[in-house]
Design a protein around this motif. Structure first.
Motif, PDB file in Angstrom:
ATOM      1  N   LEU A   3       0.833  -1.211   0.000  1.00  0.00           N
ATOM      2  CA  LEU A   3       0.000   0.000   0.000  1.00  0.00           C
ATOM      3  C   LEU A   3       0.867   1.260   0.000  1.00  0.00           C
ATOM      4  O   LEU A   3       0.562   2.237  -0.679  1.00  0.00           O
ATOM      5  N   ARG A   4       1.963   1.210   0.766  1.00  0.00           N
ATOM      6  CA  ARG A   4       2.835   2.390   0.834  1.00  0.00           C
ATOM      7  C   ARG A   4       3.564   2.622  -0.480  1.00  0.00           C
ATOM      8  O   ARG A   4       4.023   3.730  -0.747  1.00  0.00           O
ATOM      9  N   ALA A   5       3.666   1.576  -1.318  1.00  0.00           N
ATOM     10  CA  ALA A   5       4.372   1.714  -2.602  1.00  0.00           C
ATOM     11  C   ALA A   5       3.425   2.087  -3.739  1.00  0.00           C
ATOM     12  O   ALA A   5       3.879   2.336  -4.855  1.00  0.00           O
ATOM     13  N   LEU A   6       2.114   2.118  -3.480  1.00  0.00           N
ATOM     14  CA  LEU A   6       1.177   2.439  -4.559  1.00  0.00           C
ATOM     15  C   LEU A   6       1.303   3.906  -4.956  1.00  0.00           C
ATOM     16  O   LEU A   6       1.656   4.742  -4.122  1.00  0.00           O
ATOM     17  N   PRO A   7       0.954   4.222  -6.201  1.00  0.00           N
ATOM     18  CA  PRO A   7       1.028   5.635  -6.616  1.00  0.00           C
ATOM     19  C   PRO A   7      -0.026   6.510  -5.921  1.00  0.00           C
ATOM     20  O   PRO A   7       0.124   7.713  -5.860  1.00  0.00           O
ATOM     21  N   THR A   8      -1.095   5.897  -5.388  1.00  0.00           N
ATOM     22  CA  THR A   8      -2.113   6.693  -4.712  1.00  0.00           C
ATOM     23  C   THR A   8      -1.913   6.666  -3.187  1.00  0.00           C
ATOM     24  O   THR A   8      -1.562   5.620  -2.624  1.00  0.00           O
ATOM     25  N   ALA A   9      -2.146   7.806  -2.543  1.00  0.00           N
ATOM     26  CA  ALA A   9      -2.081   7.865  -1.072  1.00  0.00           C
ATOM     27  C   ALA A   9      -3.441   7.577  -0.461  1.00  0.00           C
ATOM     28  O   ALA A   9      -3.588   7.549   0.764  1.00  0.00           O
ATOM     29  N   THR A  10      -4.459   7.384  -1.319  1.00  0.00           N
ATOM     30  CA  THR A  10      -5.812   7.146  -0.810  1.00  0.00           C
ATOM     31  C   THR A  10      -6.399   5.858  -1.414  1.00  0.00           C
ATOM     32  O   THR A  10      -7.430   5.889  -2.090  1.00  0.00           O
ATOM     33  N   PRO A  11      -5.726   4.736  -1.166  1.00  0.00           N
ATOM     34  CA  PRO A  11      -6.191   3.486  -1.775  1.00  0.00           C
ATOM     35  C   PRO A  11      -7.480   2.982  -1.130  1.00  0.00           C
ATOM     36  O   PRO A  11      -7.774   3.284   0.029  1.00  0.00           O
ATOM     37  N   ARG A  12      -8.210   2.187  -1.909  1.00  0.00           N
ATOM     38  CA  ARG A  12      -9.404   1.524  -1.394  1.00  0.00           C
ATOM     39  C   ARG A  12      -9.036   0.062  -1.099  1.00  0.00           C
ATOM     40  O   ARG A  12      -8.484  -0.623  -1.962  1.00  0.00           O
ATOM     41  N   VAL A  13      -9.350  -0.393   0.126  1.00  0.00           N
ATOM     42  CA  VAL A  13      -8.915  -1.718   0.583  1.00  0.00           C
ATOM     43  C   VAL A  13     -10.124  -2.492   1.097  1.00  0.00           C
ATOM     44  O   VAL A  13     -10.985  -1.928   1.784  1.00  0.00           O
ATOM     45  N   VAL A  14     -10.189  -3.775   0.768  1.00  0.00           N
ATOM     46  CA  VAL A  14     -11.248  -4.637   1.297  1.00  0.00           C
ATOM     47  C   VAL A  14     -10.607  -5.832   1.993  1.00  0.00           C
ATOM     48  O   VAL A  14      -9.748  -6.503   1.415  1.00  0.00           O
ATOM     49  N   ASP A  15     -11.026  -6.085   3.237  1.00  0.00           N
ATOM     50  CA  ASP A  15     -10.549  -7.242   3.997  1.00  0.00           C
ATOM     51  C   ASP A  15     -11.690  -8.256   4.084  1.00  0.00           C
ATOM     52  O   ASP A  15     -12.638  -8.067   4.849  1.00  0.00           O
ATOM     53  N   LEU A  16     -11.590  -9.316   3.259  1.00  0.00           N
ATOM     54  CA  LEU A  16     -12.624 -10.354   3.260  1.00  0.00           C
ATOM     55  C   LEU A  16     -12.359 -11.317   4.425  1.00  0.00           C
ATOM     56  O   LEU A  16     -11.211 -11.635   4.704  1.00  0.00           O
ATOM     57  N   CYS A  17     -13.401 -11.773   5.095  1.00  0.00           N
ATOM     58  CA  CYS A  17     -13.267 -12.677   6.253  1.00  0.00           C
ATOM     59  C   CYS A  17     -12.539 -11.965   7.388  1.00  0.00           C
ATOM     60  O   CYS A  17     -11.526 -12.439   7.911  1.00  0.00           O
ATOM     61  N   THR A  59     -12.764  -1.452   4.112  1.00  0.00           N
ATOM     62  CA  THR A  59     -14.022  -2.126   4.431  1.00  0.00           C
ATOM     63  C   THR A  59     -13.711  -3.561   4.817  1.00  0.00           C
ATOM     64  O   THR A  59     -12.973  -4.251   4.114  1.00  0.00           O
ATOM     65  N   GLY A  60     -14.282  -4.025   5.925  1.00  0.00           N
ATOM     66  CA  GLY A  60     -14.144  -5.418   6.354  1.00  0.00           C
ATOM     67  C   GLY A  60     -15.457  -6.153   6.132  1.00  0.00           C
ATOM     68  O   GLY A  60     -16.531  -5.576   6.300  1.00  0.00           O
ATOM     69  N   VAL A  61     -15.354  -7.434   5.755  1.00  0.00           N
ATOM     70  CA  VAL A  61     -16.543  -8.244   5.453  1.00  0.00           C
ATOM     71  C   VAL A  61     -16.475  -9.542   6.251  1.00  0.00           C
ATOM     72  O   VAL A  61     -15.422 -10.189   6.282  1.00  0.00           O
ATOM     73  N   ASP A  62     -17.570  -9.922   6.893  1.00  0.00           N
ATOM     74  CA  ASP A  62     -17.614 -11.239   7.535  1.00  0.00           C
ATOM     75  C   ASP A  62     -19.052 -11.736   7.579  1.00  0.00           C
ATOM     76  O   ASP A  62     -19.991 -10.944   7.701  1.00  0.00           O
ATOM     77  N   LEU A  63     -19.202 -13.059   7.472  1.00  0.00           N
ATOM     78  CA  LEU A  63     -20.530 -13.679   7.506  1.00  0.00           C
ATOM     79  C   LEU A  63     -21.083 -13.730   8.927  1.00  0.00           C
ATOM     80  O   LEU A  63     -22.295 -13.821   9.130  1.00  0.00           O
ATOM     81  N   SER A  64     -20.206 -13.676   9.914  1.00  0.00           N
ATOM     82  CA  SER A  64     -20.642 -13.788  11.313  1.00  0.00           C
ATOM     83  C   SER A  64     -21.020 -12.422  11.867  1.00  0.00           C
ATOM     84  O   SER A  64     -20.197 -11.502  11.920  1.00  0.00           O
ATOM     85  N   GLY A  65     -22.280 -12.312  12.308  1.00  0.00           N
ATOM     86  CA  GLY A  65     -22.735 -11.057  12.918  1.00  0.00           C
ATOM     87  C   GLY A  65     -21.964 -10.755  14.188  1.00  0.00           C
ATOM     88  O   GLY A  65     -21.645  -9.593  14.472  1.00  0.00           O
ATOM     89  N   GLN A  66     -21.638 -11.791  14.954  1.00  0.00           N
ATOM     90  CA  GLN A  66     -20.891 -11.568  16.201  1.00  0.00           C
ATOM     91  C   GLN A  66     -19.504 -10.999  15.891  1.00  0.00           C
ATOM     92  O   GLN A  66     -19.026 -10.079  16.567  1.00  0.00           O
ATOM     93  N   ALA A  67     -18.856 -11.562  14.852  1.00  0.00           N
ATOM     94  CA  ALA A  67     -17.527 -11.056  14.475  1.00  0.00           C
ATOM     95  C   ALA A  67     -17.623  -9.589  14.049  1.00  0.00           C
ATOM     96  O   ALA A  67     -16.811  -8.758  14.465  1.00  0.00           O
TER      97      ALA A  67
END
Ligand SMILES: C[S@@+](CC[C@H](N)C(=O)[O-])C[C@H]1O[C@@H](n2cnc3c(N)ncnc32)[C@H](O)[C@@H]1O
Length: 302
Positions: A109-123, A143-151
């Motif tokens: 991420l620090r090496a990307l040309p953009t300082a405002t990257p969009r990131v998704v963390d699945l699970c 954005t984080g995604v998980d199937l578990s409501g408790q998580a």
């Protein structure tokens, strides 16, 4: 077990020996963590209390750890990449090997040309990966995604405690975030990947992590396949996927990324697992228009 009047320093030595005998791999560190919890202080500060009588409840905590309850669930917290996160029964306890996945992601991420990257963390589980990335790369929208409501509920509380902004969506990886299709710079995933029926050696994992976080179908790759399809859809051309999986799945996972949608595919061994890194291929450029060399062509000028 009780030992009234014992100093904290001596109690830690005794607990260390008990945990060693029970096969706990991190016996000394855990004895200190349990003493810190009983004293209401941090592990770093325990040394200053070594002459203080150990609180009586310390031994009940040690007994729980001897029975191989994860130390994180006993004290209600886990340290991940140097930050403290809440953990609770029913949500996957973060593992140290995942810190290597995060280090690779942050470096990219620090090496990307953009300082405002969009990131998704699945699970995303307790949100440790998403929150650490958001804290380390402050310009990122995560954005984080998980199937578990408790998580997801726990992840929201962890983000609030860490004072970072992360959005969490409670949904299946397979159908996650269609509004971000083609817009994401980096997708991260530590999905469940253990083949059903495979023996799990560590009682802390086998008896305490939720089934939803562990089992990935007959070959362990059911959710990994969903991650591949979703990352293919979410990533912008040139975007990156970082995927943790089992060291025994390297060939099968590499084969999953063999088509022209992916480039720069590499698998890296970590202490206990493996991390696949793959780049979403750029679309093929159309052939540049060729100048018209027709010698018979008449150019009319006005
Ligand atoms: C191995 S845990 C990883 C948690 C966290 N990322 C970490 O590294 O500590 C896997 C997570 O995937 C979630 N999960 C399992 N199947 C899923 C699916 N089909 N869609 C979304 N999340 C899923 C589980 O609830 C669990 O929290």
């Amino acid at each position: 077990m009780t030992a009234s009047g014992l100093s904290t320093g001596s109690a830690i030595k005794g607990a260390h020996a008990m945990l060693d005998a029970a096969g706990v791999p991190t016996a000394e560190r855990d004895a200190v963590s349990l003493a810190a919890y009983a004293l209401g202080t941090t592990p770093d500060a325990v040394g200053a209390h070594s002459e203080v009588p150990v609180p009586a409840e310390f031994w009940a905590l040690v007994d729980r750890r001897v029975a191989r309850e994860p130390v994180e669930l006993i004290v209600g917290a886990s340290y991940f990449c140097g930050r403290r996160f809440l953990v609770e029964p029913g949500v996957f306890v973060p593992k140290p090997e995942t810190e290597e996945l995060v280090a690779r992601v942050v470096e990219r991420l620090r090496a990307l040309p953009t300082a405002t990257p969009r990131v998704v963390d699945l699970c995303t589980g307790s949100g440790v990966v998403a929150i650490t990335v958001a804290a380390e790369v402050p310009g990122a929208t995560v954005t984080g995604v998980d199937l578990s409501g408790q998580a997801c509920d726990l992840a929201v509380r962890n983000a609030a405690t860490a004072e970072v902004k992360v959005a969490f969506e409670c949904c299946d990886v397979a159908t996650a975030l269609p509004e971000l299709d083609g817009l994401v710079d980096v997708v991260i995933a530590n999905p469940p990947y253990i083949p059903v029926g495979r023996a799990i050696g560590m009682p802390e994992v086998r008896d305490h992590d939720p089934a939803l976080a562990l089992w990935g179908g007959p070959d362990g790759l059911d959710v990994v396949r969903a991650v591949e399809r979703t990352a293919r859809r979410l990533l912008a051309p040139g975007g990156w996927l970082f995927l943790e999986h089992g060291p025994y799945q390297v060939q099968a996972v590499l084969a999953m990324f063999g088509d022209a949608a992916w480039s720069q595919v590499a698998d890296h061994e970590t202490v206990d697992d493996a991390v696949l890194v793959a780049r979403r291929a750029e679309p093929e450029r159309p052939e540049p228009e060729r100048p018209d060399h027709d010698p018979n062509r008449i150019i009319r000028e006005q």
